[in-house]
Design a protein around this motif. Structure first.
Motif, PDB file in Angstrom:
ATOM      1  N   UNK A 101      11.386  -4.197 -11.581  1.00 39.67           N
ATOM      2  CA  UNK A 101       9.894  -3.564 -12.390  1.00 39.67           C
ATOM      3  C   UNK A 101       8.720  -3.940 -11.156  1.00 39.67           C
ATOM      4  N   UNK A 102       8.934  -5.218 -11.785  1.00 36.05           N
ATOM      5  CA  UNK A 102       7.465  -6.295 -11.110  1.00 36.05           C
ATOM      6  C   UNK A 102       7.057  -6.152  -9.807  1.00 36.05           C
ATOM      7  N   UNK A 103       8.425  -5.862  -8.971  1.00 35.09           N
ATOM      8  CA  UNK A 103       8.458  -5.955  -7.283  1.00 35.09           C
ATOM      9  C   UNK A 103       7.722  -4.805  -7.337  1.00 35.09           C
ATOM     10  N   UNK A 104       8.629  -3.912  -8.003  1.00 39.73           N
ATOM     11  CA  UNK A 104       7.891  -2.112  -7.576  1.00 39.73           C
ATOM     12  C   UNK A 104       6.485  -1.984  -8.279  1.00 39.73           C
ATOM     13  N   UNK A 105       6.010  -2.314  -9.248  1.00 36.63           N
ATOM     14  CA  UNK A 105       4.742  -2.275  -9.146  1.00 36.63           C
ATOM     15  C   UNK A 105       3.885  -3.305  -7.921  1.00 36.63           C
ATOM     16  N   UNK A 106       3.865  -4.491  -7.694  1.00 37.85           N
ATOM     17  CA  UNK A 106       3.065  -4.884  -6.975  1.00 37.85           C
ATOM     18  C   UNK A 106       3.723  -4.410  -4.728  1.00 37.85           C
ATOM     19  N   UNK A 112      -0.392   1.478  -2.228  1.00 41.86           N
ATOM     20  CA  UNK A 112      -2.057   2.089  -2.976  1.00 41.86           C
ATOM     21  C   UNK A 112      -3.451   1.037  -1.514  1.00 41.86           C
ATOM     22  N   UNK A 113      -3.311  -0.231  -1.977  1.00 41.21           N
ATOM     23  CA  UNK A 113      -4.098  -0.465  -1.621  1.00 41.21           C
ATOM     24  C   UNK A 113      -3.895  -0.293   0.188  1.00 41.21           C
ATOM     25  N   UNK A 114      -3.343  -0.625   0.947  1.00 43.21           N
ATOM     26  CA  UNK A 114      -3.039  -0.055   2.076  1.00 43.21           C
ATOM     27  C   UNK A 114      -3.617   1.185   2.590  1.00 43.21           C
ATOM     28  N   UNK A 115      -2.732   2.499   1.607  1.00 48.27           N
ATOM     29  CA  UNK A 115      -3.779   3.315   1.851  1.00 48.27           C
ATOM     30  C   UNK A 115      -4.982   3.408   2.128  1.00 48.27           C
ATOM     31  N   UNK A 116      -5.706   2.816   0.617  1.00 52.68           N
ATOM     32  CA  UNK A 116      -7.300   2.768   0.990  1.00 52.68           C
ATOM     33  C   UNK A 116      -7.533   1.983   1.931  1.00 52.68           C
ATOM     34  N   UNK A 117      -7.278   1.097   2.008  1.00 51.38           N
ATOM     35  CA  UNK A 117      -7.525   0.426   3.690  1.00 51.38           C
ATOM     36  C   UNK A 117      -7.512   1.566   4.615  1.00 51.38           C
ATOM     37  N   UNK A 118      -6.773   1.860   5.025  1.00 46.87           N
ATOM     38  CA  UNK A 118      -6.911   2.940   6.138  1.00 46.87           C
ATOM     39  C   UNK A 118      -7.424   3.873   5.873  1.00 46.87           C
TER      40      UNK A 118
END
Length: 132
Positions: A101-106, A112-118
């Motif tokens: 779950x922790x890996x999935x959340x990361x 999300x950060x990658x999408x926002x950056x794009x």
């Protein structure tokens, strides 16, 4: 246990009284022999043999019950061991699940950060193209 002893004692007294009241001599034939004995002796011997047979049957029953109890104790120990192993495995799986779950959340956060950056990059690119 005491009730059984009292019952046996009362029964023995009844047998004794019955035997004493029937003390005539009788002929007893067994296999190839014929014997003249007191009827009281025949009654006492018959009652004693009956008590002996019942006692043997009781001992056999107790031995069977003890063996069954021993077998069931063994099964209980095996099941307890299996239960402990399963509980340990459940704890391990829960830990793995938490890690996953922790890996999935990361990964979701990183995605999300990658999408926002794009998106931000595309917006900046669009601005720079419109300015030109």
């Amino acid at each position: 246990m005491q009730i059984g002893f009292i019952f046996s004692l009362v029964f023995a007294i009844i047998i004794a009284v019955f035997a004493l009241q029937n003390g005539e001599v009788v002929s007893v034939d067994f296999l190839f022999a014929s014997v003249e004995v007191s009827q009281a002796i025949v009654i006492f011997v018959s009652a004693a043999l009956g008590a002996f047979i019942v006692s043997i049957m009781g001992v056999v029953r107790q031995v069977k019950l003890k063996l069954k109890l021993k077998d069931q104790d063994k099964k209980i120990k095996e099941m307890s061991k299996t239960n402990e192993e399963l509980e340990t495995r459940i704890l391990e799986l829960n830990k793995e699940l938490e890690v996953n779950k922790s890996i999935e959340e990361k990964m979701i956060k990183s995605g999300k950060e990658d999408i926002e950056n794009r998106i931000n990059g595309n917006k900046e690119k669009a601005k720079s193209e419109s300015v030109e």
